[in-house]
Design a protein around this motif. Structure first.
Motif, PDB file in Angstrom:
ATOM      1  N   PRO A  89    -131.195  31.271   7.321  1.00 41.75           N
ATOM      2  CA  PRO A  89    -130.594  30.968   6.019  1.00 41.75           C
ATOM      3  C   PRO A  89    -129.186  30.390   6.130  1.00 41.75           C
ATOM      4  CG  PRO A  89    -131.697  33.094   5.955  1.00 41.75           C
ATOM      5  CD  PRO A  89    -131.699  32.661   7.383  1.00 41.75           C
ATOM      6  N   ALA A  90    -128.972  29.318   5.400  1.00 42.20           N
ATOM      7  CA  ALA A  90    -127.658  28.662   5.323  1.00 42.20           C
ATOM      8  C   ALA A  90    -127.577  27.924   3.999  1.00 42.20           C
ATOM      9  CB  ALA A  90    -127.463  27.691   6.492  1.00 42.20           C
ATOM     10  N   GLN A  91    -126.370  27.643   3.529  1.00 41.01           N
ATOM     11  CA  GLN A  91    -126.206  26.944   2.263  1.00 41.01           C
ATOM     12  C   GLN A  91    -126.852  25.567   2.317  1.00 41.01           C
ATOM     13  OE1 GLN A  91    -122.087  26.875   1.118  1.00 41.01           O
ATOM     14  NE2 GLN A  91    -122.045  29.056   0.598  1.00 41.01           N
ATOM     15  N   VAL A  92    -127.622  25.259   1.294  1.00 41.10           N
ATOM     16  CA  VAL A  92    -128.404  24.024   1.316  1.00 41.10           C
ATOM     17  C   VAL A  92    -127.523  22.798   1.105  1.00 41.10           C
ATOM     18  CG1 VAL A  92    -128.950  24.093  -1.169  1.00 41.10           C
ATOM     19  CG2 VAL A  92    -130.496  22.943   0.411  1.00 41.10           C
ATOM     20  N   GLY A  93    -126.416  22.955   0.380  1.00 38.37           N
ATOM     21  CA  GLY A  93    -125.588  21.795   0.052  1.00 38.37           C
ATOM     22  C   GLY A  93    -125.090  21.038   1.258  1.00 38.37           C
ATOM     23  N   ARG A  94    -124.708  21.770   2.291  1.00 41.87           N
ATOM     24  CA  ARG A  94    -124.153  21.127   3.485  1.00 41.87           C
ATOM     25  C   ARG A  94    -125.200  20.904   4.581  1.00 41.87           C
ATOM     26  NH1 ARG A  94    -120.169  26.052   5.026  1.00 41.87           N
ATOM     27  NH2 ARG A  94    -119.736  25.749   2.801  1.00 41.87           N
ATOM     28  N   ASN A  95    -126.444  21.342   4.340  1.00 35.63           N
ATOM     29  CA  ASN A  95    -127.461  21.241   5.388  1.00 35.63           C
ATOM     30  C   ASN A  95    -128.744  20.547   4.930  1.00 35.63           C
ATOM     31  OD1 ASN A  95    -126.314  22.959   7.676  1.00 35.63           O
ATOM     32  ND2 ASN A  95    -126.135  24.356   5.932  1.00 35.63           N
ATOM     33  N   HIS A  96    -128.741  19.931   3.746  1.00 35.15           N
ATOM     34  CA  HIS A  96    -129.958  19.382   3.176  1.00 35.15           C
ATOM     35  C   HIS A  96    -130.652  18.403   4.111  1.00 35.15           C
ATOM     36  CE1 HIS A  96    -132.194  16.327   0.851  1.00 35.15           C
ATOM     37  NE2 HIS A  96    -132.644  17.366   0.175  1.00 35.15           N
ATOM     38  N   ASP A  97    -129.968  17.350   4.506  1.00 34.09           N
ATOM     39  CA  ASP A  97    -130.594  16.306   5.336  1.00 34.09           C
ATOM     40  C   ASP A  97    -131.042  16.857   6.689  1.00 34.09           C
ATOM     41  OD1 ASP A  97    -130.156  14.516   3.316  1.00 34.09           O
ATOM     42  OD2 ASP A  97    -128.304  13.702   4.168  1.00 34.09           O
ATOM     43  N   ASP A  98    -130.201  17.692   7.303  1.00 35.10           N
ATOM     44  CA  ASP A  98    -130.549  18.262   8.593  1.00 35.10           C
ATOM     45  C   ASP A  98    -131.769  19.165   8.476  1.00 35.10           C
ATOM     46  OD1 ASP A  98    -129.968  18.978  11.448  1.00 35.10           O
ATOM     47  OD2 ASP A  98    -129.690  20.965  10.526  1.00 35.10           O
ATOM     48  N   LEU A  99    -131.850  19.930   7.378  1.00 35.52           N
ATOM     49  CA  LEU A  99    -132.970  20.842   7.180  1.00 35.52           C
ATOM     50  C   LEU A  99    -134.275  20.074   6.983  1.00 35.52           C
ATOM     51  CD1 LEU A  99    -133.609  23.824   7.012  1.00 35.52           C
ATOM     52  CD2 LEU A  99    -133.125  23.755   4.553  1.00 35.52           C
ATOM     53  N   VAL A 100    -134.239  18.986   6.218  1.00 37.40           N
ATOM     54  CA  VAL A 100    -135.447  18.174   5.996  1.00 37.40           C
ATOM     55  C   VAL A 100    -135.928  17.585   7.317  1.00 37.40           C
ATOM     56  CG1 VAL A 100    -136.332  16.076   4.902  1.00 37.40           C
ATOM     57  CG2 VAL A 100    -134.928  17.669   3.579  1.00 37.40           C
ATOM     58  N   ARG A 101    -135.000  17.058   8.112  1.00 35.83           N
ATOM     59  CA  ARG A 101    -135.386  16.482   9.415  1.00 35.83           C
ATOM     60  C   ARG A 101    -135.976  17.549  10.337  1.00 35.83           C
ATOM     61  NH1 ARG A 101    -130.534  13.412   8.737  1.00 35.83           N
ATOM     62  NH2 ARG A 101    -129.378  15.012   9.891  1.00 35.83           N
ATOM     63  N   ARG A 102    -135.378  18.732  10.326  1.00 33.74           N
ATOM     64  CA  ARG A 102    -135.872  19.787  11.197  1.00 33.74           C
ATOM     65  C   ARG A 102    -137.284  20.224  10.802  1.00 33.74           C
ATOM     66  NH1 ARG A 102    -132.232  25.084  12.014  1.00 33.74           N
ATOM     67  NH2 ARG A 102    -130.675  23.406  12.136  1.00 33.74           N
ATOM     68  N   ILE A 103    -137.540  20.314   9.512  1.00 35.94           N
ATOM     69  CA  ILE A 103    -138.878  20.699   9.037  1.00 35.94           C
ATOM     70  C   ILE A 103    -139.904  19.645   9.441  1.00 35.94           C
ATOM     71  CG2 ILE A 103    -140.292  21.006   6.959  1.00 35.94           C
ATOM     72  CD1 ILE A 103    -137.832  22.345   5.670  1.00 35.94           C
TER      73      ILE A 103
END
Length: 613
Positions: free
Chosen positions: A317-331
């Motif tokens: 878990p981490a704040q989505v605002g600062r990690n949105h693009d990175d999280l989508v790429r990782r998924i």
């Protein structure tokens, strides 16, 4: 319940035949029981030399709606005994009399058990209805063949029967805001197949469309309307009960953390959709997650778990605002289809992550994206929920993806019993409709354990039938038992229930008639303050519209959507000409909602189903 296939008889004729046959069957059973009892007495006399005194045995019977009845230590076997039942719920003091009836119901809560269990399955299945009566002499009506893919798991909850108001004026159910059944059906029809009977739940067809209800600030609103329906007997009324959640709520429950549990089993590599919208299931999940992350508050913490043979953590878990693009790429990089489907391990791992967040005082929502086909580990709803346990600060909603194989029952029951909602996405447009833009109404809770109780006036309503909600039935005595699980409603969401009413006097629909038809009471818990709230609304005979055409367009849309579901599930209360009338009324409603893609699509699906039949 008699379930004769008589396509050329009217609904009223069918209903009379049904009740006569049920009465004859009851007499036959009673006669058989008496004969058996006499035989037992004779046998005892031969064995003991003299007869023993007869022992009267009292049996607590279920009502015609399939609802369990409380039994006291005395002779009561109904929700209200004869001396407690009000003589009249009509006339000038109708509302006061109904209030008294509610008070009687509240007094009977002492008879309710403390288990807090949900009463479900109020309808009567085809198997039960056909097994209970002899075969009719005429040639049975054969319904159109339905596609039923073995790996798909749907449950037949039956169809609610008519209930005599003098026997039971109370109708109680948990609110339901799910919409999955409609989109699942659309998937079948777009594939050129009629859906299985069991895939169709009327309330989810109705809830898919905007009810058009006014909303208030910080308060729920209850709308009650009635009008004749072209799909019912001319003298009957269709009653619409609408509950609208406010869009501005002072003590709503918004998640501080969202845990995504993503199915990455081999079945997620299968194709879904048709034409230009065709893609793999996992690609639809990628798109849906991207839309979800864009709509969340930037401060919301998001964690990701994926599962196949076993579960694994993709992102803590981490704040989505600062990690949105990175999280989508990782998924997209790490969540790849392959292997079996261990839903239980995925949910247990996701809930452990959620519990860690909740231990820091955060409210958590777990979102499961899956086709629901659990084939490794715990595979049944009860076992999975037992592994998860109950947490008031952790909710679970489910989003189904794909058919063949697909476990509708697992996805629906997980959400129903874990304080969430169940939806289904069959294409990218549906993903955008559900998760695009402001998703406050999807993730934020305005009410917990929301229940509705309708009390019908026996002086004006002879019988009633709740159309749908068969698996959301709540025992009448448990309306004020807050240990009984009910439905959750998000900010801005609405829920609609429809009843067909048979009136005592069809001529009572006069503008001068002020007699009460029904009183509707909503009971729910405000999630943040945990305060229990009740609201009520009453409708009189003169409030009913004179004709279906005079009714509000949203009323007519709900009637069309409900009748479409009734036809598709081959309800006992549908006439063989319903599809022709339904198609005409759907076209008329589509003209009233000119510019609405959803309503135009409903008319298109009805036309497609008509041709498939």
């Amino acid at each position: 319940m008699l379930h004769l296939r008589t396509p050329h008889r009217t609904r009223r004729t069918r209903r009379v035949l049904w009740r006569i046959a049920a009465a004859l069957l009851t007499l036959c059973v009673a006669a058989t029981a008496c004969t058996a009892a006499d035989d037992d007495v004779e046998a005892t006399e031969h064995a003991d030399g003299d007869a023993s005194p007869a022992v009267e045995t009292e049996t607590t019977a279920a009502s015609s709606s399939g609802r369990e009845r409380p039994a006291s230590d005395d002779t009561a076997d109904d929700d209200m005994s004869d001396h407690d039942r009000p003589e009249s719920l009509g006339g000038g003091a109708a509302e006061e009399d109904i209030e008294a009836a509610v008070a009687v119901e509240a007094d009977e809560e002492e008879m309710s058990d403390d288990s807090g269990r949900q009463y479900s399955g109020s309808g009567q299945s085809r198997a039960e209805s056909l097994e209970s009566v002899p075969e009719p002499e005429h040639e049975p009506y054969e319904p159109p063949r339905r596609r039923h893919i073995d790996p798909d798991n749907f449950v037949d909850y039956g169809v609610n029967p008519f209930v005599d108001t003098l026997d039971d004026p109370f109708s109680t159910f948990a609110l339901d805001v799910d919409t999955a059944s409609y989109t699942v059906t659309r998937n079948f029809l777009d594939g050129g197949q009629l859906p299985p009977f069991e895939a169709v739940r009327v309330e989810e067809f109705v809830n898919y469309f905007d009810g058009g209800y006014d909303d208030d600030i910080d308060e729920f609103t209850i709308s009650v309307e009635a009008a004749p329906s072209p799909f019912a007997d001319p003298d009957d009324l269709l009653l619409r009960v609408g509950v609208q959640a406010p869009r501005i709520v002072s003590d709503a429950l918004r998640p501080d953390s969202v845990i995504l549990v993503l199915d990455s089993s081999g079945s997620m590599n299968e194709q879904i959709g048709s034409g230009n919208d065709r893609s793999r299931r996992i690609e639809l999940v990628y798109d849906a997650v991207d839309l979800l992350l864009e709509g969340l508050d930037p401060e919301t913490r998001v964690g990701v778990v994926a599962y196949a043979n076993h579960a694994r953590t993709v992102a803590r878990p981490a704040q989505v605002g600062r990690n949105h693009d990175d999280l989508v790429r990782r998924i997209q990089r790490d969540v790849r289809p392959g292997g079996s489907t261990n839903v239980a391990d995925g949910l247990v791992t996701g809930f452990r992550m959620a519990e860690s967040e909740a231990s820091r005082g955060r409210h958590v929502l777990v979102l499961l994206f899956s086709d629901g086909v659990a084939n490794v580990g715990a595979t049944e709803t009860d076992r999975i929920l037992r592994q998860l346990g109950e947490r008031s600060d952790i909710g679970l909603s489910t989003i189904g993806v794909g058919l063949g194989p697909f476990n509708d029952e697992l996805m629906e029951q997980l959400a129903n019993r874990a304080d969430g909602s169940y939806h289904y996405i069959d294409n990218h447009d549906e993903a955008r409709r559900l998760l695009g833009g402001d998703i406050t109404s999807f993730v934020s809770v305005a009410a917990r354990d929301a229940k509705v109780q309708v009390i019908f006036n026996p002086d004006t309503v002879a019988a009633y039938r709740l159309i749908g909600f068969e698996n959301r039935d709540v025992a009448d005595r448990d309306f004020r038992n807050d240990a009984v699980d009910a439905g959750e409603v998000a900010i801005g969401q609405s829920a609609t229930a429809l009843y067909e009413l048979t009136l005592v006097d069809p001529d009572s629909r006069s503008r001068r008639n002020s007699e009460t038809l029904a009183k509707v009471t909503l009971r729910y818990e405000r999630p943040a303050s945990e305060r229990i709230t009740e609201q009520s609304a009453t409708i009189t005979a003169r409030d009913a519209d004179r004709s279906f055409d005079d009714a509000d367009r949203h009323f007519r849309l709900a009637a069309v959507a409900a009748e479409f579901a009734e036809v598709l599930r081959d309800s006992w209360f549908v006439d063989d000409w319903s599809m022709r009338i339904l198609s005409s009324e759907a076209d008329a409603v589509a003209r009233d909602f000119r510019g609405s893609d959803d309503v135009a699509e409903l008319a298109r699906l009805i036309d497609a189903a008509r041709h498939l039949q």
